[in-house]
Design a protein around this motif. Sequence first.
Motif, short mmCIF file in Angstrom:
data_model
loop_
_atom_site.label_atom_id
_atom_site.label_comp_id
_atom_site.label_asym_id
_atom_site.label_seq_id
_atom_site.Cartn_x
_atom_site.Cartn_y
_atom_site.Cartn_z
N GLY A 9 0.82 -1.22 0.00
CA GLY A 9 0.00 0.00 0.00
C GLY A 9 0.84 1.25 0.00
O GLY A 9 1.83 1.35 0.73
N GLU A 10 0.46 2.20 -0.85
CA GLU A 10 1.11 3.50 -0.88
C GLU A 10 0.32 4.48 -0.01
O GLU A 10 -0.88 4.28 0.23
N SER A 11 1.01 5.53 0.41
CA SER A 11 0.41 6.48 1.33
C SER A 11 -0.89 7.09 0.79
O SER A 11 -1.85 7.28 1.52
N HIS A 12 -0.89 7.44 -0.50
CA HIS A 12 -2.09 8.04 -1.10
C HIS A 12 -2.72 7.15 -2.18
O HIS A 12 -3.50 7.62 -3.00
N GLY A 13 -2.35 5.88 -2.16
CA GLY A 13 -2.96 4.93 -3.09
C GLY A 13 -4.35 4.56 -2.60
O GLY A 13 -4.87 5.12 -1.63
N PRO A 14 -4.99 3.59 -3.28
CA PRO A 14 -6.37 3.25 -2.90
C PRO A 14 -6.49 2.68 -1.49
O PRO A 14 -7.48 2.95 -0.81
N ALA A 137 5.28 6.70 6.57
CA ALA A 137 4.82 5.93 7.74
C ALA A 137 3.33 5.62 7.68
O ALA A 137 2.80 4.99 8.60
N ARG A 138 2.66 6.02 6.62
CA ARG A 138 1.26 5.64 6.47
C ARG A 138 1.11 4.11 6.55
O ARG A 138 0.13 3.59 7.05
N GLN A 139 2.12 3.41 6.06
CA GLN A 139 2.04 1.93 6.07
C GLN A 139 1.98 1.37 7.48
O GLN A 139 1.61 0.21 7.67
N THR A 140 2.33 2.16 8.48
CA THR A 140 2.29 1.64 9.85
C THR A 140 0.85 1.34 10.28
O THR A 140 0.65 0.58 11.22
N ALA A 141 -0.15 1.91 9.57
CA ALA A 141 -1.54 1.58 9.91
C ALA A 141 -1.79 0.08 9.71
O ALA A 141 -2.46 -0.56 10.52
#
Length: 362
Positions: A9-14, A137-141
Amino acid sequence: MTLELTTAGESHGPALVAILTGLPAGLRLDRDAIDEDLRRRREGYGRSPRQQLEHDEVEVLAGLRHGLTLGTPLALVIRNRDHETWAWGMSPWPPGGEPEGKGTRPVTLPRPGHADLAGALKFGHEDVRDALERASARQTAAHVAAGAVAKALLRELGVSVAGRVLEIGGETDDGAWAHATDDARRERDTLGGVVEVVADGVPPGLGSYAEKRDRLDARLAAALMGIQAVKGVEVGDGFALARLRGSEAHDEIERDRRRRTNRAGGLEGGITNGEPVVVRVAMKPLPTLMRPLRSVDLATGEPADALVERSDVQAVEALAVVAEAAVAWELAAAAREKHGGDALSDFVGAHRAYLERIRWPR
Ligand SMILES: Cc1cc2nc3c(=O)[nH]c(=O)nc-3n(C[C@H](O)[C@H](O)[C@H](O)COP(=O)(O)O)c2cc1C
């Protein structure tokens, strides 16, 4: 049995995706508990307005039926709510039509301290966004959602894990954290900090000294160091132990095999010793500055200011949640290795039989 996690997953991807394998069948998951950890990760005084925009909720695509795991891969999805405004810029397929929304212009101004320059060079990206979107760090979700599942598994063994902030911007007094953050925001700067994670109820015997890779302290350090912006990890009293004598540094063993002190942070020889597992993590100040540092424009080769993009002033409270998830995951993985079992009852039964063998009070 090996517990494994793969995320995408990318930070601003779907969306963000997590696939968890190696869970036993019959573990009850609570959607609210996972969402609550996702909410905790978003909060904190220094976070950017994006965190108010995002409203993370977990969706389950596979591996769960009526709230119980099936013992098959568990597939979790967290949609990026603001993908809408990035739909053209972050479209997985060639977007077509006129460019609109965010992310339409290539980023060529790498930020010192971020993955921008090294990532763009390594992968041959001309648009630094192709590196920063996944490095973010969005991926940390996704890791926090997986950590919530790990905590549910650990709860079956009577183990709990909690992270908390110790320092923000060098301040140990929690009353000063909001001021320190406000000051940094006003000066268009960023802060780092220190968090601590404690796991209680951990039985002795998780991890091993057999090989370096088996040592639970090493695994915890790798898992924590794998979190964005983490630059230091200590187990127990860590660096402070280096300044003590052996007579002051070690935790004497009482008749009941417990300790009065826990300077080792619950780990000896890479194995849990029955005391709480204690780790601390140092986070550097975040690299995106509203008053940018000097950089170079990769398109022209000329000196330029680094990219300025919406960003947190500090994310230390969020790190406490992410680090908690990382510790929970590693402890759960070590417990799965030790006790195995396809059904939850096999796993818990093996754990109880082991506690009987070592006569360890539950
Ligand atoms: C929860 C969390 C939130 C973060 N938020 C930001 C942010 O808003 N802006 C930023 O520049 N870096 C942020 N970071 C840190 C960067 O992602 C990180 O510094 C960057 O990916 C480079 O990796 P490194 O610092 O591990 O070398 C955050 C880190 C964490 C753990």
